[in-house]
Scaffold this motif. Structure first.
Motif, PDB file in Angstrom:
ATOM      1  N   ARG A  75      35.478  16.053 -24.027  1.00 13.73           N
ATOM      2  CA  ARG A  75      34.731  16.478 -22.824  1.00 13.73           C
ATOM      3  C   ARG A  75      34.737  17.995 -22.679  1.00 13.73           C
ATOM      4  O   ARG A  75      33.715  18.602 -22.368  1.00 13.73           O
ATOM      5  CB  ARG A  75      35.315  15.829 -21.574  1.00 13.73           C
ATOM      6  CG  ARG A  75      34.899  14.407 -21.379  1.00 13.73           C
ATOM      7  CD  ARG A  75      35.376  13.871 -20.030  1.00 13.73           C
ATOM      8  NE  ARG A  75      35.147  12.455 -19.966  1.00 13.73           N
ATOM      9  CZ  ARG A  75      36.102  11.533 -19.831  1.00 13.73           C
ATOM     10  NH1 ARG A  75      37.362  11.901 -19.729  1.00 13.73           N
ATOM     11  NH2 ARG A  75      35.808  10.258 -19.803  1.00 13.73           N
TER      12      ARG A  75
ATOM     13  N   ARG B 277      39.411  11.839 -25.190  1.00 13.58           N
ATOM     14  CA  ARG B 277      38.295  12.080 -24.256  1.00 13.58           C
ATOM     15  C   ARG B 277      38.441  13.411 -23.536  1.00 13.58           C
ATOM     16  O   ARG B 277      37.451  14.102 -23.301  1.00 13.58           O
ATOM     17  CB  ARG B 277      38.199  10.914 -23.280  1.00 13.58           C
ATOM     18  CG  ARG B 277      37.879   9.621 -24.020  1.00 13.58           C
ATOM     19  CD  ARG B 277      36.696   8.908 -23.451  1.00 13.58           C
ATOM     20  NE  ARG B 277      36.287   7.823 -24.317  1.00 13.58           N
ATOM     21  CZ  ARG B 277      36.425   6.544 -24.040  1.00 13.58           C
ATOM     22  NH1 ARG B 277      36.973   6.180 -22.895  1.00 13.58           N
ATOM     23  NH2 ARG B 277      36.004   5.634 -24.889  1.00 13.58           N
TER      24      ARG B 277
ATOM     25  N   GLU C 155      31.446  20.397 -22.794  1.00 15.43           N
ATOM     26  CA  GLU C 155      31.132  21.337 -21.706  1.00 15.43           C
ATOM     27  C   GLU C 155      30.980  22.757 -22.225  1.00 15.43           C
ATOM     28  O   GLU C 155      30.089  23.481 -21.808  1.00 15.43           O
ATOM     29  CB  GLU C 155      32.218  21.283 -20.632  1.00 15.43           C
ATOM     30  CG  GLU C 155      32.169  20.040 -19.788  1.00 15.43           C
ATOM     31  CD  GLU C 155      33.309  19.977 -18.779  1.00 15.43           C
ATOM     32  OE1 GLU C 155      34.003  21.000 -18.558  1.00 15.43           O
ATOM     33  OE2 GLU C 155      33.513  18.886 -18.209  1.00 15.43           O
TER      34      GLU C 155
END
Length: 118
Positions: free
Chosen positions: A84, A80, A88
């Motif tokens: 992530r 994760r 982004e």
């Protein structure tokens, strides 16, 4: 030593420099505190010919190989954290995924352990 293979569409280079992508993944893996600085080997392969859902859409997929013994929670946190960061940095890329795979300690060989055998 963990190994991370990054696969992606060659058109990603219009969104991110390859070296930046490698650094981003390496820094996220190191920040997980599962590995020490300089321990992770990260490689990138960009593909000219690919299909994502029947179309040539940008993608990033990582396969992260680690020695067995980490908990499921540690593997999820690693996965994760990296995904992530990629989401982004690459918000226009819809297909971003990561698979954490265990390397069996008992059968893993490298230069160090192979050369120490009698």
């Amino acid at each position: 030593m963990p190994h991370c293979l990054i696969e992606g569409s060659s058109s990603l280079t219009r969104l991110i420099e390859p070296a930046e992508l490698v650094r981003l993944v390496d820094s996220c893996a190191t920040a997980s505190e599962l590995f020490g600085p300089g321990e992770v080997k990260v490689r990138l392969a960009l593909y000219e010919h690919f299909s994502v859902g029947g179309a040539q859409k940008d993608f990033v997929h990582l396969i992260f190989y680690i020695l067995s013994g980490r908990t499921q929670a540690q593997k999820v946190a690693l996965s994760r954290r990296i995904v992530r960061a990629l989401v982004e940095r690459l918000p226009a890329v819809n297909a971003i995924s990561l698979d954490v795979r265990d390397i069996e300690r008992e059968s893993f060989s490298n230069k160090r352990n192979c050369m120490s055998d009698s």
